[in-house]
Design a protein around this motif. Structure first.
Motif, mmCIF file in Angstrom:
data_model
loop_
_atom_site.group_PDB
_atom_site.id
_atom_site.type_symbol
_atom_site.label_atom_id
_atom_site.label_comp_id
_atom_site.label_asym_id
_atom_site.label_seq_id
_atom_site.Cartn_x
_atom_site.Cartn_y
_atom_site.Cartn_z
ATOM 1 N N SER A 62 -14.673 1.227 -10.964
ATOM 2 C CA SER A 62 -13.677 0.153 -10.856
ATOM 3 C C SER A 62 -12.550 0.483 -9.876
ATOM 4 N N LEU A 63 -12.457 1.737 -9.447
ATOM 5 C CA LEU A 63 -11.346 2.158 -8.591
ATOM 6 C C LEU A 63 -11.632 1.862 -7.121
ATOM 7 N N PRO A 64 -10.608 1.522 -6.368
ATOM 8 C CA PRO A 64 -10.793 1.272 -4.930
ATOM 9 C C PRO A 64 -10.946 2.576 -4.152
ATOM 10 N N GLU A 65 -11.271 2.456 -2.881
ATOM 11 C CA GLU A 65 -11.315 3.616 -1.982
ATOM 12 C C GLU A 65 -9.930 3.742 -1.358
ATOM 13 N N PHE A 66 -9.123 4.630 -1.888
ATOM 14 C CA PHE A 66 -7.718 4.709 -1.482
ATOM 15 C C PHE A 66 -7.537 5.164 -0.033
ATOM 16 N N GLU A 67 -8.513 5.898 0.495
ATOM 17 C CA GLU A 67 -8.382 6.342 1.882
ATOM 18 C C GLU A 67 -8.470 5.191 2.869
ATOM 19 N N THR A 68 -8.956 4.016 2.419
ATOM 20 C CA THR A 68 -9.012 2.836 3.295
ATOM 21 C C THR A 68 -7.741 1.998 3.199
ATOM 22 N N CYS A 69 -6.851 2.346 2.268
ATOM 23 C CA CYS A 69 -5.597 1.606 2.104
ATOM 24 C C CYS A 69 -4.586 2.082 3.160
ATOM 25 N N SER A 70 -3.505 1.309 3.349
ATOM 26 C CA SER A 70 -2.457 1.700 4.291
ATOM 27 C C SER A 70 -1.892 3.056 3.886
ATOM 28 N N GLN A 71 -1.518 3.848 4.884
ATOM 29 C CA GLN A 71 -1.093 5.223 4.659
ATOM 30 C C GLN A 71 0.386 5.408 5.034
ATOM 31 N N CYS A 72 1.041 6.316 4.308
ATOM 32 C CA CYS A 72 2.451 6.615 4.567
ATOM 33 C C CYS A 72 2.736 8.025 4.077
ATOM 34 N N PHE A 73 3.972 8.477 4.190
ATOM 35 C CA PHE A 73 4.337 9.792 3.666
ATOM 36 C C PHE A 73 4.390 9.712 2.142
ATOM 37 N N VAL A 74 3.696 10.641 1.476
ATOM 38 C CA VAL A 74 3.670 10.671 0.014
ATOM 39 C C VAL A 74 4.084 12.049 -0.487
ATOM 40 N N HIS A 75 4.566 12.087 -1.718
ATOM 41 C CA HIS A 75 4.985 13.336 -2.345
ATOM 42 C C HIS A 75 3.861 13.940 -3.167
ATOM 43 N N THR A 76 3.161 13.132 -3.957
ATOM 44 C CA THR A 76 2.011 13.430 -4.825
ATOM 45 C C THR A 76 2.394 13.915 -6.223
ATOM 46 N N ASP A 77 3.672 14.110 -6.509
ATOM 47 C CA ASP A 77 4.083 14.552 -7.848
ATOM 48 C C ASP A 77 5.482 14.014 -8.133
ATOM 49 N N ILE A 78 5.612 12.688 -8.047
ATOM 50 C CA ILE A 78 6.911 12.044 -8.201
ATOM 51 C C ILE A 78 7.342 12.060 -9.664
ATOM 52 N N GLY A 79 8.551 12.500 -9.902
ATOM 53 C CA GLY A 79 9.090 12.506 -11.254
ATOM 54 C C GLY A 79 10.434 13.204 -11.275
ATOM 55 N N PRO A 80 11.141 13.132 -12.388
ATOM 56 C CA PRO A 80 12.471 13.748 -12.470
ATOM 57 C C PRO A 80 12.442 15.267 -12.297
ATOM 58 N N HIS A 81 11.305 15.890 -12.590
ATOM 59 C CA HIS A 81 11.186 17.340 -12.417
ATOM 60 C C HIS A 81 11.151 17.742 -10.946
ATOM 61 N N ASN A 82 10.935 16.774 -10.057
ATOM 62 C CA ASN A 82 10.878 17.057 -8.624
ATOM 63 C C ASN A 82 11.892 16.243 -7.827
ATOM 64 N N ALA A 83 12.995 15.857 -8.466
ATOM 65 C CA ALA A 83 14.051 15.113 -7.783
ATOM 66 C C ALA A 83 15.406 15.658 -8.211
ATOM 67 N N MET A 84 16.306 15.815 -7.254
ATOM 68 C CA MET A 84 17.640 16.331 -7.546
ATOM 69 C C MET A 84 18.706 15.406 -6.989
ATOM 70 N N MET A 85 19.807 15.327 -7.716
ATOM 71 C CA MET A 85 20.946 14.528 -7.268
ATOM 72 C C MET A 85 22.063 15.462 -6.813
#
Length: 298
Positions: A161-184
């Motif tokens: 049921s999943l799409p082929e994500f490599e065919t989707c538009s591409q941009c800069f990604v982090h791959t582990d987004i969450g409060p444990h990887n963000a600082m203010m």
């Protein structure tokens, strides 16, 4: 790592009377890196050391920081050595020196999740980076998993049921987004840290990561599960702002959530697989409720 090695390493940078303030992260079998807070007469810094990894991984980390931190102020910036390079190798370890963020880690509350969503939107607006993330976007490798598990047929149906994500538009990604990887910072601006797998990829995988991996609360003793709809709504609201989320867009994001969760189903060993399978199915069942809540917000 020995104090003498760290002191020798710091001689490669043009800083006055550097010293170790604290250890922020120690190397282990699963995490082959050590992180130190360094003080000096000029400022505080973070020294990051890597061992038992290929040089290409260090180069990828450096390139990501130079792009996201030095060029766009969305991550800690790197400092060049006296020789003009951004990393060194000493006694079989690699080292780089970066900006110390004087502030706090974000937390799992609605206000911080909103800020993380806003930061992710800025991140995904960047498309002029030339290096791909090490994260595998293709789902093909997962078809070889779990041949001995009773849920194999259902698992493969989910993959179908999943799409082929490599065919989707591409941009800069982090791959582990969450409060444990963000600082203010103290001035209120927010940055991402831990760019080890950052690079060009699909934003749907990036946006999807927390929707199951983070927002499903799993009690390991009772195996009871709850879903943090408040955090999920706030995160996506921060990302999209006042824009309504089209159904097709939401579907792609949730497909990304499913694939990102699947990608972790072998990370914690064979004894965790059944629990992760239960979490996956529970997370999938929350999709339509989350969609309805987002419509109410819109």
């Amino acid at each position: 790592m020995k104090k003498e090695l760290i002191e020798s390493v710091l001689d490669n940078w043009d800083i006055t009377e550097p010293y170790i303030i604290d250890t922020l992260g120690q190397s282990s079998e699963d995490l082959p890196r050590s992180i130190y807070r360094i003080g000096s007469k000029e400022s505080d810094y973070v020294l990051k050391g890597f061992k038992d990894i290929p040089e290409s991984t260090v180069i990828s980390n450096v390139q990501a920081h130079l792009f996201l931190g030095n060029a766009h102020s969305l991550a800690p910036k790197l400092y060049p050595t006296k020789e003009g390079t951004y990393y060194i190798r000493e006694q079989g370890c690699y080292f780089l020196l970066m900006e110390y963020i004087d502030g706090r880690l974000l937390t799992e509350d609605v206000s911080d999740e909103y800020k993380i969503g806003q930061l992710a939107r800025k991140l995904h607006s960047l498309t002029d980076y030339e290096f791909f993330s090490p994260l595998t976007q293709s789902k093909k490798r997962y078809y070889d998993w779990f041949a001995d598990r009773p849920f194999k047929k259902e698992f493969d149906a989910i993959l179908d049921s999943l799409p082929e994500f490599e065919t989707c538009s591409q941009c800069f990604v982090h791959t582990d987004i969450g409060p444990h990887n963000a600082m203010m910072r103290k001035n209120g601006s927010v940055v991402f840290i831990d760019l080890d797998d950052s690079g060009i990829g699909s934003r749907y995988l990036d946006l999807g990561w927390p929707l199951i991996m983070q927002f499903v609360d799993f009690n390991h003793e009772t195996e009871e599960m709850t879903y943090r709809f408040d955090l999920a709504v706030s995160f996506l609201q921060g990302y999209f702002g006042d824009e309504p989320i089209p159904d097709e867009e939401f579907d792609f994001i949730f497909h990304g959530a499913i694939q990102m969760h699947i990608s972790y189903m072998q990370v914690y060993g064979p004894y965790a697989v059944d629990s992760l399978w239960k979490i996956l199915n529970f997370g999938i069942k929350q999709k339509e409720t989350l969609r309805r809540l987002l419509r109410k917000v819109d």
